[in-house]
Design an enzyme around this catalytic site. Structure first.
Site, PDB file in Angstrom:
ATOM      1  N   CYS A 152     -18.646  18.459 -18.751  1.00 22.34           N
ATOM      2  CA  CYS A 152     -19.978  18.353 -19.382  1.00 22.34           C
ATOM      3  C   CYS A 152     -20.511  19.707 -19.826  1.00 22.34           C
ATOM      4  O   CYS A 152     -21.463  19.769 -20.597  1.00 22.34           O
ATOM      5  CB  CYS A 152     -20.963  17.705 -18.420  1.00 22.34           C
ATOM      6  N   GLY A 202     -16.696   5.316 -21.882  1.00 26.83           N
ATOM      7  CA  GLY A 202     -17.571   6.105 -21.025  1.00 26.83           C
ATOM      8  C   GLY A 202     -17.025   6.197 -19.620  1.00 26.83           C
ATOM      9  O   GLY A 202     -15.851   5.911 -19.369  1.00 26.83           O
ATOM     10  N   ARG A 229     -30.409  -2.949 -13.153  1.00 28.13           N
ATOM     11  CA  ARG A 229     -29.406  -3.354 -12.150  1.00 28.13           C
ATOM     12  C   ARG A 229     -28.992  -2.183 -11.252  1.00 28.13           C
ATOM     13  O   ARG A 229     -29.033  -1.018 -11.661  1.00 28.13           O
ATOM     14  CB  ARG A 229     -28.206  -4.005 -12.833  1.00 28.13           C
ATOM     15  N   CYS A 244     -29.753   6.643 -14.389  1.00 24.85           N
ATOM     16  CA  CYS A 244     -28.509   7.256 -14.891  1.00 24.85           C
ATOM     17  C   CYS A 244     -28.628   7.541 -16.385  1.00 24.85           C
ATOM     18  O   CYS A 244     -29.226   6.765 -17.130  1.00 24.85           O
ATOM     19  CB  CYS A 244     -27.323   6.305 -14.680  1.00 24.85           C
ATOM     20  N   CYS A 245     -28.010   8.628 -16.839  1.00 30.56           N
ATOM     21  CA  CYS A 245     -27.953   8.905 -18.275  1.00 30.56           C
ATOM     22  C   CYS A 245     -26.994   7.930 -18.934  1.00 30.56           C
ATOM     23  O   CYS A 245     -26.071   7.433 -18.295  1.00 30.56           O
ATOM     24  CB  CYS A 245     -27.518  10.341 -18.520  1.00 30.56           C
TER      25      CYS A 245
END
Lengths: 380, 380
Positions: B80, B115, B187, B198-199
C-alpha cells in the site's frame, strides 16, 4: 559522486525449482551473501530487490529472514532488467553518500507462471494476438539474416558457444554442451529460431553487496569498483523502425562508457542479454564490441570465446545459465565480480580486469518502451 | 541536500473501474499532470511508478503515452506504500541533485483481482489460514478496546467523520455521508469490525511532479516544499508484541519530524492510512497527534475534524476515498498539495500550511515486515 564497490556476490543456482517461491530463492542468495561477507543486519542502510512476479513486499520478506527490518527497502520492477535496476538503485544510494552498505538482489520463480510472455503485461492486444517475445526476436533475426548475409547457422554458433561456456558453470540451468546438429534437431519455435536458440524459463536468485570505500575496507572479501551504472528506458529499434539496431542498448552503453571513462576496446568480458541467440548479435553491435552487421562473423571467428578478443557471456549467458527474469541482471554482476577477483574457476577469463554487464527488459513491439541496465566494473 | 518541491498534482478519481487497467488509469492521471504543468517530455529526468498489481513495465507503458521514452524509469512495489515510495524515490533524485524534474505516480486496478489480501503474497501459511488484513486489524481493535476503555462506537466515529469529509470530495470512491446506525447495520467482517469500518477496494491513480527550485520557478503552477520524505521497513507492533503500537509508524515519523525540523503540534492536517477505522486511532497515536490510548477521545471531541485541532484525512481517508493499493500514497500527497496551495475547495482546511501524509504497506502478522512512507509538506 563517491566511489562504489561490489564486495560480495552470491547466487542460488538457476533451474526449474517450482517448490521454491521467489522469497525463498531470494533468501537463499541473500543468506549466502551475508554469511560470506560477515555483515551484521544493523549495517544495512537500504535494500533493493528486483523481481517481476515475486509478489508484494518481496524485499521485506527476504530481508527479514536475515534480520534486516527497519531500513528503507523497495522492490523494483523493470521486467528482465529488474535485478540490475535494483543494483543500480543501490549504486545510486552509495554514490550519493546516502548509504554505506546496500543489499541488492534479484529473485524469480518463473516456472510457477508457466514461463513465457503472457504474464508480462495485461490487456496488450499485440501480445494476445501472438507477438510474444520469441516472435519479436524471430522477426529481428529474419531481418538480420536478410540485411547482413548471415544464416541460421550463425545463430546456432551463438548457442553452441554459450552452452559450451555454461557447461562449466555449476550455477547454470543447462550444464551440458550442445552441437550444431542438436540445435537443428530441436523443435521450431518461430522461424528461424529453434528451441535451442532460446533461453530457458528458470527459477533462481542472485545477491550483491554494494558499499562505500570505507565499508569495503572493513570486510575480508575482495572488492571490485563500479565505474559505470546506468538505467534507461526506450525502444529496441531506431526512430525509423530499423529493428536490427537496439537503440536502447546503444544509448545506455554511450552513457555507461562516458561515466566509466572507458571504451568498448577496454572490455575483457561482457555478460550480455542473450535471451535468444540473435540478441547476442544485435546487442554486441550496439555495445560497440562488433561492427554493424558483423557480430555473426565475430562469433564464428572465436572473437567472443572465453579466450577471444572479448569474452561474451563466459558464464554461459541466458541461453545456458537460464533466465529467471528478475534475477538475471543481478547474477551477471555476480559473475563479473568473480571474474574480476579471480574467483571464476573454470569460467575464468585470463587477465580479466574490465567487465560490462548488459540486460534489457521488454522489447516486444506492443510494449514499445522497455528497460536497459548496464554496469561497468573494474578490478580494484 | 537540495530543496525539493511538488509543483503539480493530478488524480484519476477512485472507484470500481474494472474496464481500466493500471496502465490506463496511470496514464489518465499523468496526462492531467503534464497538461496542468505544461512540462515537455524532454524535461523529465526520471520516472517512478508505484503499483502492486500493475504488471511488468507499468511505468514504461504509462510514460510512453505522454511521450516520455528514454530516461531511467522504475516501477516500485511496497504494498500500500508503493505510490508514496515512488514519490520518495523521486524526492531523493531531486534532493541529491541527480534530477530537476521527476514524474512519480501510483496506479492500481484492484477490482481485477477481486480485491482482498490473497494476491498480496504467495505461499504464506498464515494468510492462507485466514489471517488476512481485516482479521489482523480486528485483533488490534479488540486489544485497543480492551486496553484503553474504548468501544465499537469509537471506531464508528472514525468512519462517520471520514465519510463526512469524503462526501465533498469529487475524487472519492464513496461520496455519501453515513450515520452510526448505518455502520451498525452493515455486515460483520471480523469482530468488532463491520463493513463500514473498512476501506473499499478501489481502482484509481494519482501523479505528482517533483522538481528543483529552479525548475519550479519556470512553471506557472503553485508549489509546496517537501520538508520531510522518509521510507522505512519494520513491524506493526513493538519488540514485545504490543499490537496497539505500530512501531513502524513511530520510527518513520521520528525520522520525518527530524528531517523537517517540525513537531506533531505544527501539523495542520494529516492524510492518514485509515485502511480500517482502528488504524486511524493506532497511527494517530504513533504519529504523536494524540496521546497513547486517547485517540478515540480526540475523534469524539472533534479534534480531528476538518476545523479541529489537526484535521485527519480531510479528503475522506481510505475509508471514504477508497484504496487502490499503489495509488493511495500518491493521492495523499496530491490532496496535501491542494490543501497547502488553497485549492482544496470544499475540503479546505482553514489556514493549512503544514501537512503530513502517512501510508503503510503490509502489517499482516505472517508478513512481519512491512513498509511505511511519510512526507511532510509546507506551503512555500
Amino acid at each position: 559522486m563517491k566511489p562504489v564497490y561490489v564486495a560480495g556476490a552470491a547466487v542460488h543456482p538457476f533451474g526449474k525449482q517450482p517448490g521454491l517461491n521467489a522469497a525463498e530463492l531470494g533468501y537463499r542468495a541473500v543468506r549466502q551473501l551475508v554469511e560470506q561477507t560477515g555483515i551484521t543486519p544493523d549495517a544495512v542502510d537500504v535494500g533493493y530487490g528486483g523481481s517481476s512476479y515475486g509478489g508484494s513486499l518481496l524485499t521485506q520478506r527476504v530481508l527479514q529472514r536475515v534480520g534486516v527490518s527497519g531500513p528503507p527497502v523497495y522492490t523494483v520492477e523493470n521486467a528482465c532488467a529488474s535485478g540490475a535496476s535494483a543494483v543500480h538503485l543501490g549504486w545510486q544510494a552509495v554514490a550519493s553518500g546516502a548509504a554505506d552498505c546496500v543489499i541488492a538482489f534479484g529473485a524469480e520463480n518463473l516456472s510457477s507462471f508457466g514461463g513465457g510472455t503472457l504474464p508480462l503485461t495485461t490487456n496488450d492486444i499485440e501480445i494476445e494476438q501472438g507477438m510474444v517475445m520469441p516472435a519479436a526476436y524471430a522477426m529481428r533475426a529474419q531481418r538480420y539474416l536478410h540485411d547482413f548475409g548471415a544464416t541460421a547457422d550463425d545463430l546456432t554458433a551463438v548457442s553452441v558457444k554459450n552452452r559450451r561456456n555454461g557447461a562449466q558453470n555449476p550455477r547454470a540451468h543447462f550444464q551440458r554442451e550442445i552441437s550444431p546438429q542438436d540445435v537443428a534437431d530441436s523443435r521450431a519455435i518461430a522461424d528461424p529460431l529453434r528451441l535451442l536458440h532460446c533461453c530457458p524459463n528458470s527459477d533462481g536468485a542472485a545477491a550483491v553487496l554494494l558499499c562505500s570505500e570505507d565499508f569495503a575496507r572493513q570486510l575480508d572479501t575482495p572488492r571490485v569498483r563500479v565505474r559505470g551504472s546506468v538505467v534507461r528506458s526506450g525502444t529496441f529499434h531506431t526512430q525509423f523502425r530499423d529493428m536490427t539496431w537496439p537503440d536502447i542498448t546503444a544509448r545506455t552503453a554511450k552513457a555507461a562508457y562516458e561515466m566509466a571513462g572507458l571504451a568498448p576496446a577496454d572490455l575483457d568480458l561482457v555478460e550480455l542479454h542473450d535471451a535468444f541467440s540473435i540478441a547476442e548479435l544485435l546487442h554486441a553491435e550496439a555495445l560497440g564490441i562488433a561492427e554493424r552487421g558483423k557480430a555473426h562473423q565475430a562469433v564464428r571467428n572465436g572473437e567472443f570465446d572465453r579466450d577471444g578478443r572479448v569474452a561474451v557471456s563466459p558464464s554461459g549467458g541466458l541461453i545456458s545459465r537460464g533466465h529467471p527474469v528478475g534475477a538475471t541482471g543481478a547474477t551477471q554482476i555476480c559473475e563479473a565480480y568473480w571474474q574480476l577477483t579471480g574467483q571464476a574457476g573454470p569460467l575464468q577469463v585470463p587477465g580479466a580486469s574490465v567487465a560490462l554487464t548488459h540486460v534489457t527488459g521488454g522489447g516486444i513491439f506492443g510494449v514499445d518502451n522497455g528497460a536497459c541496465a548496464m554496469h561497468i566494473l573494474t578490478a580494484d
